[in-house]
Scaffold this motif. Structure first.
Motif, PDB file in Angstrom:
ATOM      1  N   GLN B   8       0.870  -1.395  -0.022  1.00 56.42           N
ATOM      2  CA  GLN B   8      -0.171   0.039   0.031  1.00 56.42           C
ATOM      3  C   GLN B   8       0.842   1.346  -0.008  1.00 56.42           C
ATOM      4  N   THR B   9       2.277   1.123   0.154  1.00 54.54           N
ATOM      5  CA  THR B   9       2.978   2.415   0.312  1.00 54.54           C
ATOM      6  C   THR B   9       3.793   2.405  -1.008  1.00 54.54           C
ATOM      7  N   ILE B  10       3.482   1.826  -2.138  1.00 54.39           N
ATOM      8  CA  ILE B  10       4.315   2.070  -3.234  1.00 54.39           C
ATOM      9  C   ILE B  10       3.947   3.500  -3.812  1.00 54.39           C
ATOM     10  N   ALA B  11       4.870   4.295  -4.011  1.00 53.65           N
ATOM     11  CA  ALA B  11       4.741   5.720  -4.391  1.00 53.65           C
ATOM     12  C   ALA B  11       3.969   5.834  -5.761  1.00 53.65           C
ATOM     13  N   THR B  12       3.304   6.695  -5.967  1.00 55.22           N
ATOM     14  CA  THR B  12       2.655   7.065  -7.395  1.00 55.22           C
ATOM     15  C   THR B  12       3.260   8.205  -8.148  1.00 55.22           C
ATOM     16  N   ASP B  13       4.528   7.848  -8.482  1.00 55.35           N
ATOM     17  CA  ASP B  13       5.103   8.972  -9.374  1.00 55.35           C
ATOM     18  C   ASP B  13       5.014   8.661 -10.913  1.00 55.35           C
ATOM     19  N   ARG B  14       4.139   7.600 -11.158  1.00 54.50           N
ATOM     20  CA  ARG B  14       4.090   7.552 -12.558  1.00 54.50           C
ATOM     21  C   ARG B  14       4.054   8.718 -13.397  1.00 54.50           C
ATOM     22  N   GLY B  15       4.663   8.832 -14.518  1.00 57.90           N
ATOM     23  CA  GLY B  15       4.766   9.891 -15.543  1.00 57.90           C
ATOM     24  C   GLY B  15       5.912  10.683 -15.354  1.00 57.90           C
ATOM     25  N   ALA B  16       6.466  10.776 -14.082  1.00 54.88           N
ATOM     26  CA  ALA B  16       7.670  11.375 -13.754  1.00 54.88           C
ATOM     27  C   ALA B  16       8.844  10.883 -14.607  1.00 54.88           C
ATOM     28  N   PRO B  17       9.608  11.716 -15.312  1.00 52.97           N
ATOM     29  CA  PRO B  17      10.444  11.159 -16.244  1.00 52.97           C
ATOM     30  C   PRO B  17      11.676  10.613 -15.499  1.00 52.97           C
ATOM     31  N   PHE B  18      12.348   9.687 -15.847  1.00 54.23           N
ATOM     32  CA  PHE B  18      13.449   9.180 -15.023  1.00 54.23           C
ATOM     33  C   PHE B  18      14.594   8.538 -15.984  1.00 54.23           C
ATOM     34  N   VAL B  19      15.602   9.375 -15.810  1.00 54.82           N
ATOM     35  CA  VAL B  19      16.785   8.791 -16.662  1.00 54.82           C
ATOM     36  C   VAL B  19      17.882   8.413 -16.015  1.00 54.82           C
ATOM     37  N   LEU B  20      18.330   7.155 -16.005  1.00 54.77           N
ATOM     38  CA  LEU B  20      19.639   6.983 -15.317  1.00 54.77           C
ATOM     39  C   LEU B  20      20.749   7.780 -15.766  1.00 54.77           C
ATOM     40  N   THR B  21      21.526   8.421 -14.703  1.00 56.51           N
ATOM     41  CA  THR B  21      22.587   8.874 -15.094  1.00 56.51           C
ATOM     42  C   THR B  21      23.781   8.176 -15.659  1.00 56.51           C
ATOM     43  N   ALA B  22      24.804   8.716 -16.297  1.00 52.28           N
ATOM     44  CA  ALA B  22      25.625   8.126 -17.232  1.00 52.28           C
ATOM     45  C   ALA B  22      26.321   7.158 -16.331  1.00 52.28           C
ATOM     46  N   SER B  23      26.719   7.791 -14.846  1.00 53.41           N
ATOM     47  CA  SER B  23      27.572   6.792 -14.223  1.00 53.41           C
ATOM     48  C   SER B  23      26.806   5.774 -13.323  1.00 53.41           C
ATOM     49  N   GLU B  24      25.469   6.132 -13.159  1.00 51.57           N
ATOM     50  CA  GLU B  24      24.583   4.929 -12.854  1.00 51.57           C
ATOM     51  C   GLU B  24      24.526   3.797 -13.737  1.00 51.57           C
ATOM     52  N   ARG B  25      24.239   4.021 -14.820  1.00 49.71           N
ATOM     53  CA  ARG B  25      24.378   3.108 -16.057  1.00 49.71           C
ATOM     54  C   ARG B  25      25.572   2.312 -16.365  1.00 49.71           C
ATOM     55  N   GLU B  26      26.829   3.020 -16.272  1.00 51.23           N
ATOM     56  CA  GLU B  26      27.972   2.529 -16.285  1.00 51.23           C
ATOM     57  C   GLU B  26      28.397   1.558 -15.118  1.00 51.23           C
ATOM     58  N   SER B  27      27.970   1.804 -13.747  1.00 56.38           N
ATOM     59  CA  SER B  27      28.017   1.149 -12.492  1.00 56.38           C
ATOM     60  C   SER B  27      27.197  -0.226 -12.805  1.00 56.38           C
ATOM     61  N   ILE B  28      26.321  -0.210 -13.475  1.00 55.71           N
ATOM     62  CA  ILE B  28      24.991  -1.313 -13.410  1.00 55.71           C
ATOM     63  C   ILE B  28      25.671  -2.091 -14.543  1.00 55.71           C
ATOM     64  N   GLU B  29      26.295  -1.674 -15.790  1.00 56.28           N
ATOM     65  CA  GLU B  29      26.956  -2.453 -16.607  1.00 56.28           C
ATOM     66  C   GLU B  29      27.943  -3.254 -16.257  1.00 56.28           C
ATOM     67  N   HIS B  30      28.868  -2.428 -15.262  1.00 50.92           N
ATOM     68  CA  HIS B  30      30.267  -3.076 -14.631  1.00 50.92           C
ATOM     69  C   HIS B  30      29.514  -4.380 -13.774  1.00 50.92           C
ATOM     70  N   ALA B  31      28.486  -3.923 -13.017  1.00 51.01           N
ATOM     71  CA  ALA B  31      27.999  -5.199 -12.013  1.00 51.01           C
ATOM     72  C   ALA B  31      27.434  -6.421 -12.771  1.00 51.01           C
ATOM     73  N   MET B  32      27.105  -5.931 -13.996  1.00 53.39           N
ATOM     74  CA  MET B  32      26.470  -7.142 -14.824  1.00 53.39           C
ATOM     75  C   MET B  32      27.694  -8.193 -15.088  1.00 53.39           C
ATOM     76  N   HIS B  33      28.852  -7.882 -15.262  1.00 52.49           N
ATOM     77  CA  HIS B  33      30.183  -8.560 -15.807  1.00 52.49           C
ATOM     78  C   HIS B  33      30.642  -9.511 -14.575  1.00 52.49           C
ATOM     79  N   HIS B  34      29.947  -9.462 -13.576  1.00 52.23           N
ATOM     80  CA  HIS B  34      30.230 -10.301 -12.577  1.00 52.23           C
ATOM     81  C   HIS B  34      29.647 -11.683 -12.498  1.00 52.23           C
ATOM     82  N   TYR B  35      28.469 -11.957 -13.486  1.00 57.32           N
ATOM     83  CA  TYR B  35      27.648 -12.720 -13.467  1.00 57.32           C
ATOM     84  C   TYR B  35      27.185 -13.301 -14.976  1.00 57.32           C
ATOM     85  N   ALA B  36      26.834 -14.662 -14.864  1.00 59.17           N
ATOM     86  CA  ALA B  36      26.540 -15.402 -16.206  1.00 59.17           C
ATOM     87  C   ALA B  36      25.582 -14.917 -16.963  1.00 59.17           C
TER      88      ALA B  36
END
Lengths: 438, 172
Positions: B8-36
């Motif tokens: 019941q506490t899931i926030a309702t911010d649908r519609g708000a634009p959300f873009v990953l920052t370049a460094s967030e994207r880079e960190s996520i892509e780096h994390a992916m390499h640890h796994y199959a």
């Protein structure tokens, strides 16, 4: 912060305390690789790479090392079930470092104070089962352990203990610390694998067992921190030496991390011969009960173990003896409950924990545990209805072994069923008497 | 059940634009390499976003799903499963109080009560000045030093109702 470890123990050395002697000798955490190497560090790995992996498995089997995560399954047997040979393909070793059993704080200490011993144990075990990739599945809350393990892995890489062609053996191994995000169920090994794969941590059907089809469908061994950290010493000193560590107190082998929390005078962790009694632990090392308090009951090894009483204090704390007494040794860190507590409140608190941490996958657990909590709350408040105690008894059967998808709900029923057995009068007091109270 | 993940506490911010920052994207892509499989970086990705935003907004769920190549429903399934991923805004500091057996025996009720009184919030809530969010947490593995609580990433030992004032002062 220093850990409360081995307080009052003398003559702590490699011959008697394979898990903690380095920490006790140094008087602080052994985090630098040079310090660790100066204390027999990575000596077992150097020996291991000259041996056949199956010979290492055989030695661990002969040592009768049993899983220290709580279940006590023989580690050598588990290892021997993984396919070996050139066509076995990708295999994984996963260390279960998701310590979250209430009352348990041993793996935190071992990893924080002895990170290189953890790393060496991982490389060694991976070599023994032929896994080229390993994960330490660490609970996210263990921030210091994570920092120290990552630093140790970097140092081990630089020293050639991790990476390609380790010590000229031709064996390659990569090691990664995977951080969880908190759920007790991740301690169940198939749920842990789901979490590692980036899924909800619901347990998987067994069979297939992880040894055949684990992480990403590949053969996987999952071992607890303390279990793995025994392996280097077994390799250096042999199976017979390890068996002798129990000093005749038990047919089980080795030492065990024992601990005390709750209402004892001294709380902490001790590495002792397996089979040490609770009386020795609590009344000699723990200094007895806190001032002015008596012992009501104790949990031998976490929230999911049945309560034991005064009459069980002299039993050797090992897997089989505690099982015969109607409980489980579990993690062997005892929780001491004093006679000023209300047992109903203690049980209610335990069931709230299990209810909240149920993954929700199977009906008996998802619905049965909140029901148990509601019944406990009403009895605790003196508002229990006639038949509630019978319903609780029934729940211990409906949520018992074999009735649910994994061991979570049966674990939750252990403190409840033993409380019903040892404290029936307390439960009866919580039931509204017909015609007396509305 | 009081966790930041309650449905019941899931926030309702649908519609708000959300873009990953370049460094967030880079960190996520780096994390992916640890796994199959990239999916395995789901928790890492959620934590990377949460480290920047304190919580995981709705838009981040789809953005993470796009990077990992999995469905948004799968990412949401993971985000709502784990205790330490927040799907509603939290304050600058999250206080997670251990309510498991040993802490319960050693005075959890008094500590939790004192915190609620001092902060004038109930568990699951955030103070109006956005400074603290109060949550319960499972055993933190320091039972010999109970009662125990975590503030952000730091575990505090032997915390009692009497010493919370000086403890909270460290978190502005």
């Amino acid at each position: 912060m220093t850990s409360n470890v081995n307080i009052g123990l003398t003559n702590v050395g490699p011959e008697t305390h394979p898990l903690t002697w380095r920490y006790t000798k140094a008087g602080k955490a052994v985090v630098e690789i040079k310090e660790y190497e100066a204390m027999e560090g990575y000596a077992a790995l150097k020996k291991a790479v000259t041996m056949q992996p199956t010979d290492i498995q055989a030695q661990v089997k002969a040592a009768n090392l049993r899983g220290r995560g709580g279940a006590g399954f023989p580690t050598g047997v588990k290892w021997s079930l993984i396919p070996m040979g050139a066509d076995a393909g990708q295999k994984y070793l996963v260390c279960n470092a998701d310590e979250m059993e209430p009352g348990t704080f041993k793996d935190r200490m071992l990893m924080e104070e002895l990170p290189h011993q953890m790393v060496e144990s991982m490389v060694l075990a991976a070599y023994a089962i032929g896994a080229t990739k390993g994960y330490i599945f660490l609970r996210g809350e263990y921030v210091l352990a994570g920092e120290r393990l990552n630093a140790a892995i970097d140092q081990a890489k630089a020293a050639g203990y991790i990476g390609e062609n380790i010590l000229g053996s031709g064996f390659n191994f990569e090691l990664h610390v995977h951080l969880g995000a908190g759920r007790y169920i991740c301690g169940e090994e198939t749920a842990l694998i789901n979490c590692l794969e980036g899924r909800r941590a619901n347990p998987r059907t067994k069979p297939p067992f992880p040894q055949q089809a684990g992480a990403w469908g590949r053969p996987t061994i999952v071992n607890n921190v303390e279990t793995l950290m025994n392996v280097p010493a077994i390799l250096l000193r042999g199976a017979d030496w390890f068996k002798g560590l129990s000093q005749g107190k038990s047919t089980d082998s080795g030492t065990k991390m024992y601990g005390i929390s709750g209402k004892a005078k001294i709380t902490g962790l001790w590495e002792l011969p397996i089979g040490t009694s609770c009386r020795e632990l609590l009344y000699t090392l723990g200094g007895g009960m806190a001032d002015g308090l008596g012992l009501m009951c104790w949990l031998p090894g976490g929230a999911s173990t049945d309560f034991l009483m005064d009459e069980h204090l002299d039993l050797p704390m090992d897997f089989d003896t505690i099982a015969k007494a109607g409980s489980r040794m579990g993690t062997a860190l005892i929780t001491v409950i004093d006679d000023k507590q209300n047992i109903l409140s203690v049980v209610r608190n335990l069931e709230q924990f299990f209810s909240r941490e149920s993954c929700g996958w199977c009906t008996p657990c998802r619905d049965g545990l909140p029901w148990t909590v509601k019944l406990m709350e009403s009895i605790e408040a003196g508002e229990g209805q006639e038949g509630d105690i019978e319903t609780l008894h029934q729940l211990t059967r409906f949520l018992g072994p074999g009735k649910t998808f994994c061991a979570h709900a049966p674990g939750a029923m252990e403190p409840l069923q033993s409380a019903l057995k040892f404290f029936p009068e307390e439960f009866k007091k919580g039931i509204v008497q017909k015609g007396i109270k509305a | 059940m009081l966790t930041a993940n309650s449905s019941q506490t899931i926030a309702t911010d649908r519609g708000a634009p959300f873009v990953l920052t370049a460094s967030e994207r880079e960190s996520i892509e780096h994390a992916m390499h640890h796994y199959a499989d990239p999916r395995a970086a789901t928790i890492d990705a959620l934590k990377i976003v949460q480290a920047n935003h304190r919580w995981v907004p709705d838009g981040a769920i789809t953005a993470i799903a796009d990077v990992l190549g999995v469905s948004a429903a799968d990412v949401e399934g993971v985000a709502t499963f784990y205790n330490r991923i927040y799907r509603k805004p939290v304050g600058r500091h999250v206080i997670a109080v251990c309510d498991s057996t040993s802490c319960f025996l050693m005075g959890f009720d008094q500590l939790y009560g004192a915190l609620q009184q001092k902060l004038a919030i109930s568990p699951g809530q955030t103070t109006p000045d956005d400074r603290f969010t109060l949550l319960p947490i499972v055993c933190l593995g320091a039972c010999d030093k109970a009662p125990v609580l975590m503030i952000n990433d730091t575990t505090h030992f032997n915390v009692t109702a009497e010493n919370i004032d000086s403890l909270l002062e460290q978190y502005k």
